[in-house]
Scaffold this motif. Sequence first.
Motif, PDB file in Angstrom:
ATOM      1  N   SER A  85       0.854  -1.191   0.000  1.00 32.59           N
ATOM      2  CA  SER A  85       0.000   0.000   0.000  1.00 32.59           C
ATOM      3  C   SER A  85       0.883   1.232   0.000  1.00 32.59           C
ATOM      4  N   GLY A  86       0.297   2.341  -0.306  1.00 29.05           N
ATOM      5  CA  GLY A  86       1.067   3.569  -0.371  1.00 29.05           C
ATOM      6  C   GLY A  86       0.265   4.652  -1.044  1.00 29.05           C
ATOM      7  N   ALA A  87       0.968   5.623  -1.623  1.00 29.49           N
ATOM      8  CA  ALA A  87       0.293   6.756  -2.258  1.00 29.49           C
ATOM      9  C   ALA A  87      -0.490   6.288  -3.478  1.00 29.49           C
ATOM     10  N   ASP A  88      -1.537   7.022  -3.795  1.00 28.67           N
ATOM     11  CA  ASP A  88      -2.347   6.726  -4.973  1.00 28.67           C
ATOM     12  C   ASP A  88      -1.556   7.099  -6.229  1.00 28.67           C
ATOM     13  N   ILE A  89      -1.218   6.108  -7.010  1.00 28.19           N
ATOM     14  CA  ILE A  89      -0.415   6.365  -8.223  1.00 28.19           C
ATOM     15  C   ILE A  89      -1.226   6.137  -9.496  1.00 28.19           C
ATOM     16  N   THR A  90      -2.554   5.987  -9.362  1.00 22.35           N
ATOM     17  CA  THR A  90      -3.356   5.684 -10.540  1.00 22.35           C
ATOM     18  C   THR A  90      -3.284   6.786 -11.591  1.00 22.35           C
ATOM     19  N   ALA A  91      -3.198   8.045 -11.174  1.00 20.50           N
ATOM     20  CA  ALA A  91      -3.126   9.152 -12.140  1.00 20.50           C
ATOM     21  C   ALA A  91      -1.839   9.063 -12.959  1.00 20.50           C
ATOM     22  N   ALA A  92      -0.736   8.749 -12.281  1.00 23.72           N
ATOM     23  CA  ALA A  92       0.545   8.628 -12.989  1.00 23.72           C
ATOM     24  C   ALA A  92       0.514   7.464 -13.966  1.00 23.72           C
ATOM     25  N   ILE A  93      -0.105   6.365 -13.535  1.00 20.05           N
ATOM     26  CA  ILE A  93      -0.195   5.202 -14.419  1.00 20.05           C
ATOM     27  C   ILE A  93      -1.087   5.518 -15.616  1.00 20.05           C
ATOM     28  N   ALA A  94      -2.157   6.269 -15.397  1.00 19.62           N
ATOM     29  CA  ALA A  94      -3.042   6.663 -16.505  1.00 19.62           C
ATOM     30  C   ALA A  94      -2.294   7.499 -17.537  1.00 19.62           C
ATOM     31  N   GLU A  95      -1.395   8.358 -17.073  1.00 20.24           N
ATOM     32  CA  GLU A  95      -0.578   9.151 -18.006  1.00 20.24           C
ATOM     33  C   GLU A  95       0.318   8.241 -18.832  1.00 20.24           C
ATOM     34  N   THR A  96       0.917   7.249 -18.186  1.00 25.35           N
ATOM     35  CA  THR A  96       1.758   6.298 -18.914  1.00 25.35           C
ATOM     36  C   THR A  96       0.930   5.505 -19.917  1.00 25.35           C
ATOM     37  N   LEU A  97      -0.269   5.084 -19.515  1.00 29.31           N
ATOM     38  CA  LEU A  97      -1.152   4.325 -20.401  1.00 29.31           C
ATOM     39  C   LEU A  97      -1.453   5.111 -21.668  1.00 29.31           C
ATOM     40  N   GLN A  98      -1.763   6.383 -21.526  1.00 25.14           N
ATOM     41  CA  GLN A  98      -2.063   7.201 -22.698  1.00 25.14           C
ATOM     42  C   GLN A  98      -0.821   7.412 -23.557  1.00 25.14           C
ATOM     43  N   ALA A  99       0.333   7.626 -22.910  1.00 21.80           N
ATOM     44  CA  ALA A  99       1.568   7.859 -23.663  1.00 21.80           C
ATOM     45  C   ALA A  99       1.965   6.637 -24.479  1.00 21.80           C
ATOM     46  N   VAL A 100       1.784   5.451 -23.911  1.00 21.06           N
ATOM     47  CA  VAL A 100       2.199   4.219 -24.590  1.00 21.06           C
ATOM     48  C   VAL A 100       1.186   3.804 -25.652  1.00 21.06           C
ATOM     49  N   CYS A 101      -0.114   3.868 -25.318  1.00 18.27           N
ATOM     50  CA  CYS A 101      -1.155   3.346 -26.209  1.00 18.27           C
ATOM     51  C   CYS A 101      -1.727   4.387 -27.153  1.00 18.27           C
ATOM     52  N   LYS A 102      -1.430   5.662 -26.909  1.00 14.65           N
ATOM     53  CA  LYS A 102      -1.929   6.774 -27.744  1.00 14.65           C
ATOM     54  C   LYS A 102      -3.449   6.898 -27.693  1.00 14.65           C
TER      55      LYS A 102
END
Length: 414
Positions: free
Chosen positions: A370-387
């Motif tokens: 557990s830890g800080a909410d990183i879903t926003a950062a992962i969403a940015e990566t998802l968009q960058a990789v998948c366009k």
Amino acid sequence: MADNRFYDALETRDPAERQAAQWAALQAQISHAAANSAYFGEILAGVTGADIKSAADFAKLPVTRKSDLAARQKAKPPFGGLEAVARAKLKHVFQSPGPIYEPDGYDRDHWRFARAMWAAGLRPGDLVLNCFSYHLTPAGMLVESAAHAIGCPVIPGGVGNTELQLQAVNDLKPDAYGGTPSFLRILLQKGREMGLDVSSLKKALVGGEALPPSLRKEINDLGCFVLQNYGTADLGLVAYESPAMEGMILDEGVWVEIVRPGTGDPVAPGEVGEVVVTTLTNKEYPLIRFATGDLSAVLAGTSPCGRTNTRIKGWMGRADQTTKVKGMFVTPGQIAQVVARHAEIAKARLEVTSTNNTDAMVLKIELRGSGADITAAIAETLQAVCKVRGSVEAVGAGSLPNDGKVIADLRTYQ
């Protein structure tokens, strides 16, 4: 006098005449690829077209998979050795998700899409609003070159800028649309809401995403008759609808096989299998037995519209987990890239859904500790990789199915 319903006489020729002409072109393409492409020269091991005397002989040749292209091109840039002409003879180099790079040449209507546009009703002088992307991907140029081959001027709208595009429609009164069906619906609906005149858009050729019956009806009810095509950036046009709308008619410039997924073995007529395509006219990038990863099946008989080529049922899903979201391919390899960039992810599964004919994707993740909410950062990566944009949802440890799926396409069309 030529029948104005057809793009050329090739569409209505006797099937035996077509078979003979395409077989000769197929043999010539095999010889060309084996002699001029480093990749095909290696996998065909000195085979020439004259050695291929039957469909059974042809089915023994190796299959090249679209899903392998990114790795192959990375190992031997830029095209994995599949190219068969010098760089000076290329016009553009495009990028598709993967990334996969595709060249085109200076020939007229390189992707052969004019035939599909003609079937959709476009005629010389029609003004075309082209809403496919002109940035890196070939889709925008694909439609433009086909329109020019017919004699149609083009408004290079590209994607987005909805209000500006609607103003252009209001002012310029384009006759036809090329792009995704979902964006066409947005234009037609929003134009009416804004009080702009979009009634000139009477015909459309769409692609890049599914056209379920409900969406087709919405667009038709808004005053635009819409047909769809099936093609890829690598191959160009594979098949297209005619006004009869009974299956999709194979393009005259390809040789198509339906094979058992994961093999190169042709299935029985009518059986669903993977679409494998050989281009007959593309000398720059001659693809021999190119496995698309798409599923389809041959339809018996010929189209009531008078075109005599073989028909297929159209796109029936993927033979692998690669899927298409909002016109962009999303692959298991891309999801792996997202996971690799975030060590906190223990497991991930991309789920694709559709609500009111609008695609959405959510990356469900199991996190380590557990830890800080990183879903926003992962969403940015998802968009960058998948366009393409998607949401991210953290779920409990052990809650994702143990079924081997990286991508679950949960869309149903009605």
